[in-house]
Design a protein around this motif. Structure first.
Motif, PDB file in Angstrom:
ATOM      1  N   ILE A  94       0.647  -1.171   0.145  1.00 55.06           N
ATOM      2  CA  ILE A  94      -0.086   0.015   0.090  1.00 55.06           C
ATOM      3  C   ILE A  94       1.027   1.131   0.035  1.00 55.06           C
ATOM      4  O   ILE A  94       1.687   1.320   1.056  1.00 55.06           O
ATOM      5  CB  ILE A  94      -1.042  -0.010   1.222  1.00 55.06           C
ATOM      6  CG1 ILE A  94      -1.795  -1.231   1.255  1.00 55.06           C
ATOM      7  CG2 ILE A  94      -1.839   1.235   1.310  1.00 55.06           C
ATOM      8  CD1 ILE A  94      -2.605  -1.438   2.387  1.00 55.06           C
ATOM      9  N   HIS A  95       0.747   2.183  -1.267  1.00 48.16           N
ATOM     10  CA  HIS A  95       1.712   3.169  -1.286  1.00 48.16           C
ATOM     11  C   HIS A  95       1.042   4.589  -1.380  1.00 48.16           C
ATOM     12  O   HIS A  95       0.105   4.642  -1.838  1.00 48.16           O
ATOM     13  CB  HIS A  95       2.460   3.210  -2.493  1.00 48.16           C
ATOM     14  CG  HIS A  95       3.564   2.363  -2.412  1.00 48.16           C
ATOM     15  ND1 HIS A  95       4.705   2.554  -1.712  1.00 48.16           N
ATOM     16  CD2 HIS A  95       3.718   0.609  -2.219  1.00 48.16           C
ATOM     17  CE1 HIS A  95       5.404   1.565  -1.473  1.00 48.16           C
ATOM     18  NE2 HIS A  95       4.934   0.451  -2.036  1.00 48.16           N
ATOM     19  N   ILE A  96       1.916   5.408  -0.562  1.00 47.32           N
ATOM     20  CA  ILE A  96       1.497   6.728  -0.494  1.00 47.32           C
ATOM     21  C   ILE A  96       2.562   7.760  -1.191  1.00 47.32           C
ATOM     22  O   ILE A  96       3.637   7.899  -0.532  1.00 47.32           O
ATOM     23  CB  ILE A  96       1.149   7.308   0.900  1.00 47.32           C
ATOM     24  CG1 ILE A  96       0.164   6.009   1.426  1.00 47.32           C
ATOM     25  CG2 ILE A  96       0.569   8.661   0.670  1.00 47.32           C
ATOM     26  CD1 ILE A  96       0.114   6.068   2.982  1.00 47.32           C
ATOM     27  N   PRO A  97       2.284   8.209  -2.275  1.00 42.53           N
ATOM     28  CA  PRO A  97       3.342   9.240  -2.936  1.00 42.53           C
ATOM     29  C   PRO A  97       3.617  10.322  -1.786  1.00 42.53           C
ATOM     30  O   PRO A  97       2.670  11.084  -1.533  1.00 42.53           O
ATOM     31  CB  PRO A  97       2.935   9.561  -4.056  1.00 42.53           C
ATOM     32  CG  PRO A  97       1.550   9.240  -4.215  1.00 42.53           C
ATOM     33  CD  PRO A  97       1.287   8.321  -3.184  1.00 42.53           C
ATOM     34  N   ILE A  98       4.872  10.517  -1.448  1.00 42.02           N
ATOM     35  CA  ILE A  98       5.166  11.436  -0.545  1.00 42.02           C
ATOM     36  C   ILE A  98       6.267  12.439  -1.179  1.00 42.02           C
ATOM     37  O   ILE A  98       7.542  11.895  -1.209  1.00 42.02           O
ATOM     38  CB  ILE A  98       5.519  11.179   0.818  1.00 42.02           C
ATOM     39  CG1 ILE A  98       4.369  10.682   1.591  1.00 42.02           C
ATOM     40  CG2 ILE A  98       5.933  12.267   1.856  1.00 42.02           C
ATOM     41  CD1 ILE A  98       4.481   9.912   3.145  1.00 42.02           C
ATOM     42  N   GLY A  99       6.032  13.589  -1.699  1.00 45.78           N
ATOM     43  CA  GLY A  99       7.354  14.396  -2.065  1.00 45.78           C
ATOM     44  C   GLY A  99       7.837  13.588  -3.085  1.00 45.78           C
ATOM     45  O   GLY A  99       7.309  13.281  -4.162  1.00 45.78           O
ATOM     46  N   VAL A 100       9.502  13.693  -2.913  1.00 48.06           N
ATOM     47  CA  VAL A 100      10.178  13.409  -4.042  1.00 48.06           C
ATOM     48  C   VAL A 100       9.977  11.690  -4.088  1.00 48.06           C
ATOM     49  O   VAL A 100      10.042  11.259  -5.215  1.00 48.06           O
ATOM     50  CB  VAL A 100      11.426  13.503  -3.781  1.00 48.06           C
ATOM     51  CG1 VAL A 100      12.257  13.102  -4.794  1.00 48.06           C
ATOM     52  CG2 VAL A 100      12.016  14.694  -3.255  1.00 48.06           C
ATOM     53  N   THR A 101       9.708  11.059  -3.082  1.00 47.97           N
ATOM     54  CA  THR A 101       9.795   9.494  -3.174  1.00 47.97           C
ATOM     55  C   THR A 101       8.176   8.986  -2.701  1.00 47.97           C
ATOM     56  O   THR A 101       7.489   9.736  -2.505  1.00 47.97           O
ATOM     57  CB  THR A 101      10.785   8.915  -2.250  1.00 47.97           C
ATOM     58  OG1 THR A 101      10.389   7.538  -2.282  1.00 47.97           O
ATOM     59  CG2 THR A 101      10.466   9.643  -0.725  1.00 47.97           C
ATOM     60  N   SER A 102       8.251   7.829  -2.404  1.00 50.81           N
ATOM     61  CA  SER A 102       6.852   7.285  -1.966  1.00 50.81           C
ATOM     62  C   SER A 102       6.865   6.311  -0.888  1.00 50.81           C
ATOM     63  O   SER A 102       7.965   5.632  -0.951  1.00 50.81           O
ATOM     64  CB  SER A 102       5.771   6.468  -3.127  1.00 50.81           C
ATOM     65  OG  SER A 102       6.480   5.328  -3.551  1.00 50.81           O
ATOM     66  N   ALA A 103       6.051   6.255   0.191  1.00 51.82           N
ATOM     67  CA  ALA A 103       6.376   5.388   1.278  1.00 51.82           C
ATOM     68  C   ALA A 103       5.315   4.199   1.389  1.00 51.82           C
ATOM     69  O   ALA A 103       4.177   4.694   0.934  1.00 51.82           O
ATOM     70  CB  ALA A 103       6.762   6.244   2.611  1.00 51.82           C
ATOM     71  N   HIS A 104       5.560   3.393   2.067  1.00 55.46           N
ATOM     72  CA  HIS A 104       4.454   2.448   2.165  1.00 55.46           C
ATOM     73  C   HIS A 104       4.243   1.942   4.049  1.00 55.46           C
ATOM     74  O   HIS A 104       5.172   2.126   4.621  1.00 55.46           O
ATOM     75  CB  HIS A 104       4.820   1.297   1.237  1.00 55.46           C
ATOM     76  CG  HIS A 104       6.150   0.670   1.938  1.00 55.46           C
ATOM     77  ND1 HIS A 104       6.428  -0.179   3.004  1.00 55.46           N
ATOM     78  CD2 HIS A 104       7.664   0.838   1.284  1.00 55.46           C
ATOM     79  CE1 HIS A 104       7.622  -0.546   3.070  1.00 55.46           C
ATOM     80  NE2 HIS A 104       8.467   0.114   2.200  1.00 55.46           N
ATOM     81  N   LEU A 105       3.225   1.260   4.008  1.00 56.47           N
ATOM     82  CA  LEU A 105       2.838   0.683   5.342  1.00 56.47           C
ATOM     83  C   LEU A 105       4.105  -0.048   5.464  1.00 56.47           C
ATOM     84  O   LEU A 105       4.276  -0.938   4.713  1.00 56.47           O
ATOM     85  CB  LEU A 105       1.307   0.414   5.422  1.00 56.47           C
ATOM     86  CG  LEU A 105       0.030   1.284   5.320  1.00 56.47           C
ATOM     87  CD1 LEU A 105      -0.943   0.498   5.643  1.00 56.47           C
ATOM     88  CD2 LEU A 105       0.564   2.355   6.619  1.00 56.47           C
ATOM     89  N   VAL A 106       4.163  -0.479   6.833  1.00 53.04           N
ATOM     90  CA  VAL A 106       5.177  -1.473   7.078  1.00 53.04           C
ATOM     91  C   VAL A 106       4.541  -2.572   8.022  1.00 53.04           C
ATOM     92  O   VAL A 106       4.715  -3.579   7.870  1.00 53.04           O
ATOM     93  CB  VAL A 106       6.352  -0.807   7.904  1.00 53.04           C
ATOM     94  CG1 VAL A 106       7.452  -2.078   8.262  1.00 53.04           C
ATOM     95  CG2 VAL A 106       6.898   0.104   7.141  1.00 53.04           C
ATOM     96  N   LEU A 107       3.743  -1.911   9.081  1.00 54.82           N
ATOM     97  CA  LEU A 107       3.031  -2.877  10.173  1.00 54.82           C
ATOM     98  C   LEU A 107       3.825  -3.835  11.048  1.00 54.82           C
ATOM     99  O   LEU A 107       3.686  -4.684  11.667  1.00 54.82           O
ATOM    100  CB  LEU A 107       2.031  -3.867   9.334  1.00 54.82           C
ATOM    101  CG  LEU A 107       0.500  -3.385   9.001  1.00 54.82           C
ATOM    102  CD1 LEU A 107      -0.211  -4.357   8.772  1.00 54.82           C
ATOM    103  CD2 LEU A 107       0.099  -2.464  10.081  1.00 54.82           C
TER     104      LEU A 107
END
Lengths: 204, 205
Positions: free
Chosen positions: B52-65
């Protein structure tokens, strides 16, 4: 009642994951004549902005340092015909490579002799000063020049097609199926592991 | 967070392999047969969550849980996360295969740390305390993973400060989302299946 809600919510989550899915940085490049266009983006479509790009020639030497713009794109003009290894790095562990084969570049580019871009640029300007391009009439069009013109025209037509193919290739396919496969493998693995452990326990 | 192939130096990869491998071995030794279905569920959760990805600024981050995984599994988080990462690398080319050790360690050790720091609070009768501990576990695990990832990258020759700020910054919204998700999930489990917490308690206390 509570248990079925739990199961249902898990199933719904799996379905919705299809929409917001995997990221991995992707890079491709294609040539239109001498110009090499480079594009970096993440699998879900967002561009790799301001990522550093390194261009290496076929003997491993670094030729150029570039940066992608807001759309994740950049370009350079190839001064000679060789394979270019293009690397992208966003600085947080995401990196990818793309090899642009020399066959995509026009055949009338000079071959690579091991010198860098800036030196080649100097060389070509000197050569141009000493040997100005010959004017040609329709009758005296050399076979080589004709071949180069045709190649350029074909390349211009093919470039958007190539871009389309690369984009299709780069899209992540069968995501939902892969998620199912992953979950199946996880349960299969743990199930078998449990089976082995119980067998060992019984033998003790 | 999932470090790709060809980014880290060989000695970081080796050290990570040893650290990750040790953690997985500890997890396997501690695993009781009755806990295996629980491990399988959380491995599946981890596997899906990172997609599950969320684009943030330059890069994109994902949930880790990894916070939730840590609270529920303790040291068993290591095998769970290791298998999750392996399948992500094989099926989605997400994260490298040589980097499995480093990535496993970076994501699993915060899970184990959360288990020791916050696990006790999650099992208490007081619901509010339990949810707060869950939220803290969820948020801190993500941020600690981000810091460890930045450290791994800096040991391979990149400037630590810049990457650390970029990674931690990118994961702050994720940390907030995860603390909420972890708290909600823990609250739900307390209502529906509280045994899931007690099993580990009888082993470790």
């Amino acid at each position: 009642m509570n248990k079925s809600v739990f199961v249902l919510s898990i199933i719904l989550t799996i379905f919705f994951c299809n929409l917001l899915f995997a990221h991995k940085i992707n890079l491709y490049a294609y040539a239109e004549g001498k110009k090499v266009f480079i594009r970096g983006y993440f699998r879900e479509g967002s561009p790799a902005k301001n990522a550093s790009i390194e261009v290496f020639t076929s003997d491993g030497k670094k030729a150029l340092d570039l940066k992608t713009d807001e759309k994740g794109e950049c370009f350079f003009e190839a001064p000679f015909r060789t394979d270019f290894l293009i690397k992208i790095d966003t600085g947080d562990g995401h990196s990818a490579e793309y090899l642009l084969k020399s066959s995509e570049l026009p055949s009338d580019l000079p071959p690579y002799k091991g010198t860098f871009f800036s030196e080649i640029a100097k060389q070509t300007t000197n050569e141009q000063l000493q040997n100005p391009p010959k004017t040609e009439t329709a009758l005296s069009l050399s076979e080589e020049r004709l071949r180069a013109i045709v190649e350029e025209a074909v390349e211009r037509k093919i470039a958007p097609l190539r871009k389309m193919v690369l984009e299709i290739e780069a899209k992540e396919g069968a995501v939902f199926e892969k998620i199912l496969a992953g979950i199946g493998i996880i349960w299969g693995f743990f199930g078998f592991y449990l089976f082995l452990r119980m067998k060992i326990k019984k033998e003790k | 967070m999932h470090i790709a192939e060809g980014v880290l130096s060989w000695w970081v990869l080796t050290g990570g392999g040893v650290a990750g491998g040790t953690g997985v071995a500890i997890g396997l030794v501690k695993m009781k047969n009755e806990e295996i279905p629980k491990v399988a569920i959380l491995t599946s959760g981890f596997f899906i969550a990172s997609l599950i990805h969320i684009p943030i600024g330059v890069t994109s981050a994902h949930l880790v849980l990894n916070g939730l995984t840590g609270i529920l599994l303790g040291w068993l988080s290591f095998p769970a996360i290791f298998i999750g990462l392996t399948l992500q690398a094989l099926l989605f080319q997400f994260g490298g295969l040589t980097t499995l050790g480093v990535n496993t360690f970076n994501m699993a050790i915060p899970a184990v740390i959360s288990f020791y720091l916050f696990g006790w609070g999650v099992k208490r009768e007081n619901r509010f305390l339990s949810l707060v501990c869950a939220a803290l576990a969820g948020g801190s695990s993500v941020l600690l993973s981000a810091i460890l990832t930045a450290l791994s990258l800096s040991l391979s020759g990149k400037a630590f400060n810049e990457i650390a700020i970029a990674l931690v910054g990118a994961h702050l919204p994720i940390a907030i989302a995860e603390s909420i998700i972890t708290a909600v999930t823990v609250g739900f489990l307390r209502t529906v299946k509280p045994e899931i917490f007690w099993i580990r308690r009888t082993e470790n206390e």
